[in-house]
Design a protein around this motif. Structure first.
Motif, short mmCIF file in Angstrom:
data_model
loop_
_atom_site.label_atom_id
_atom_site.label_comp_id
_atom_site.label_asym_id
_atom_site.label_seq_id
_atom_site.Cartn_x
_atom_site.Cartn_y
_atom_site.Cartn_z
N ARG A 1 0.55 -1.03 -0.21
CA ARG A 1 -0.41 -0.26 0.14
C ARG A 1 1.35 1.28 0.35
NH1 ARG A 1 -4.20 -0.35 4.82
NH2 ARG A 1 -5.45 1.64 3.28
N GLU B 1 -2.07 -1.15 -8.81
CA GLU B 1 -3.26 -0.74 -8.18
C GLU B 1 -4.23 -1.36 -8.16
OE1 GLU B 1 -3.99 3.75 -8.14
OE2 GLU B 1 -1.65 3.60 -9.84
N SER C 1 -2.95 -9.43 -1.91
CA SER C 1 -3.20 -10.33 -0.54
C SER C 1 -3.89 -11.30 -0.42
CB SER C 1 -3.50 -8.69 0.16
OG SER C 1 -2.44 -7.62 -0.76
N HIS D 1 -3.42 -5.12 -6.13
CA HIS D 1 -3.15 -5.49 -4.56
C HIS D 1 -3.70 -5.68 -3.91
CE1 HIS D 1 0.25 -4.22 -1.67
NE2 HIS D 1 -1.27 -3.93 -0.83
N TYR D 2 -4.65 -5.59 -3.25
CA TYR D 2 -6.27 -6.02 -2.90
C TYR D 2 -6.03 -7.08 -2.78
CZ TYR D 2 -5.87 -1.39 -0.47
OH TYR D 2 -6.32 -0.38 0.01
N ARG E 1 3.01 2.49 -3.82
CA ARG E 1 1.17 2.38 -4.73
C ARG E 1 1.53 3.76 -4.68
NH1 ARG E 1 -4.20 1.47 -2.21
NH2 ARG E 1 -4.69 2.15 -4.65
#
Length: 447
Positions: A140, A167, A174, A170-171, A143
């Motif tokens: 994060r 971007e 994860s 990423h979430y 980014r």
């Protein structure tokens, strides 16, 4: 001979007669009911548990501990200065390494050798979740770096902007990585060891939360400017060293039962020295761009910028009663020249002296709960990395919150930072800047 043997036989615990057992139980009961006996036991326990301060320890033991700690302290200081000289990125790597060592030391407290020998995969899952947490938390933070770069990924004659892909994914990445670890944990559950495995699973998650998430604030402080990492670190170091020295030579009154060697004399001496250090430390580094300038990327280039106003001397009028007191002494002083950052540093010193030590008390209570003296033996005379970083983690988190709340809102937005923002973000900034300017004009008219 036979009667003599029979007379001695009850002395052996496995051959004790029922009457002997009854008399022993009656004696214990009478002792428990007798208030005088209780008082004696309490006094004996209190004497045994009484903290043995450094000043009360044998001179040879005290000085041996003193020299070991001193040599280790100078060694750590030299290593720290070498890392500091290499810049932001080396400091960031240093923080990650410290996190890994702390994570390992805390996990060792929960390991049970008998269970570990029969349960497979615990070691792998511990470090798997640690790496996933590092990827999520620091990803994060990185980014913003990818936003400022023009890195592109070529794929089948089409170009995909790497930062946009990072971007967007990423979430999801994860979460996917975490789910993989979760599934592996369930598949490794072994009958007869469920309780240990679930306890270790919870322990790992709490440790990741305490170590990675809270320590990530230290990483962000580094890229806000090494100053915001160096100041709190040296405040804690100054507080720790002066507390030890004050307690070593003058300590007589124990501060807390959680850490018997800490004394009120050491606490007071450390507080005074920490405030003095906080006030004068900015004067040594305020004109060094590599220290005070933020860094918006992870390149090897040395940070440079126009030094911010908070690192420049400004004139402040003294309160009237202070001016009168100075005049009584025969001096005529109505103003002083200070840097705004010095006032910020004094506030951080208050936290480092009064609140941050509770991080050490927390760690001391934690060690007592597991009946260990230190978290490890990484640093001679100091214990493990956790023993040295317990206050630093709490201090780093506070500095991040303080900097974000009280320092950033009053700093001018640099042209370089604006150039790295997206168009939509720039429009929001311009809108709020226009709104604030109109508010200032209305305020001036009302005045």
């Amino acid at each position: 001979c036979i009667p003599a043997v029979e007379a001695r036989a009850p002395e052996h615990p496995t051959m004790a007669t029922p009457n002997a057992k009854e008399s022993t139980m009656q004696l214990r009961q009478r002792k428990a009911d007798d208030p005088n006996e209780k008082g004696n036991d309490a006094s004996q326990n209190a004497t045994a548990a009484a903290p043995k301060l450094l000043v009360n320890q044998p001179s040879s033991k005290r000085w041996k501990s003193f020299w070991v700690r001193t040599i280790a302290t100078f060694t750590m200081a030299a290593m720290f200065l070498a890392i500091l000289y290499t810049g932001h990125n080396a400091l960031a790597i240093f923080v990650v390494v410290c996190q890994a060592v702390i994570f390992r030391e805390i996990l060792r407290l929960a390991n049970e050798k008998a269970a570990e020998a029969q349960v497979q995969g615990n070691w792998f899952l511990n470090w798997y979740f640690f790496v996933v947490a590092i990827y999520f938390v620091y990803g994060r933070a990185l980014r913003s770096y990818f936003k400022t770069q023009s890195l592109k990924l070529s794929l089948a004659d089409s170009e995909i902007e790497f930062q946009t892909l990072f971007e967007r994914m990423h979430y999801f990445n994860s979460f996917s990585l975490y789910v993989v670890g979760f599934v592996i944990f369930v598949l490794l559950l072994k009958p007869g060891h469920y309780r240990y495995q679930f306890k270790h699973f919870a322990w790992t998650h709490i440790t990741v939360l305490l170590v990675v998430v809270s320590s990530s604030s230290i990483m962000l402080n580094i890229y806000h400017g090494i100053f915001w990492f160096l100041l709190p670190s040296t405040l804690i170091i100054c507080n720790d060293i002066t507390a030890y020295l004050s307690g070593f030579f003058f300590g007589k009154t124990s501060l807390t039962h959680l850490s018997p060697n800490k004394t009120w004399e050491g606490f007071i001496g450390a507080t005074i020295c920490t405030f003095i250090w906080a006030f004068f430390f900015p004067t040594f580094v305020h004109n060094i761009p590599q220290i005070v300038c933020p860094k918006y990327d992870v390149t090897v280039e040395v940070a440079s910028c126009t030094i911010d106003e908070i690192f420049r001397y400004q004139s402040y009028d003294l309160p009237a009663f202070i001016t009168v007191l100075i005049k009584i002494l025969g001096y005529q002083i109505t103003s002083v020249s200070l840097m705004p950052v010095q006032m910020h540093a004094v506030k951080l010193a208050a936290f480092a002296s009064i609140i941050a030590p509770f991080g050490g008390f927390f760690a001391s209570g934690f060690k007592r709960a597991f009946k260990v003296k230190d978290f490890g033996d990484t640093i001679p005379g100091h214990g493990g990395m956790t023993d040295r970083m317990d206050c630093q983690i709490l201090m780093g988190l506070f500095v991040y919150v303080y900097h974000y709340t009280f320092v950033i809102p009053y700093k001018a937005i640099s042209v370089r930072l604006i150039a790295t923002l997206h168009v939509r973000t720039m429009l929001h900034v311009a809108h709020w800047a226009s709104f604030l300017e109109k508010a200032r004009r209305i305020t001036r008219r009302l005045e």
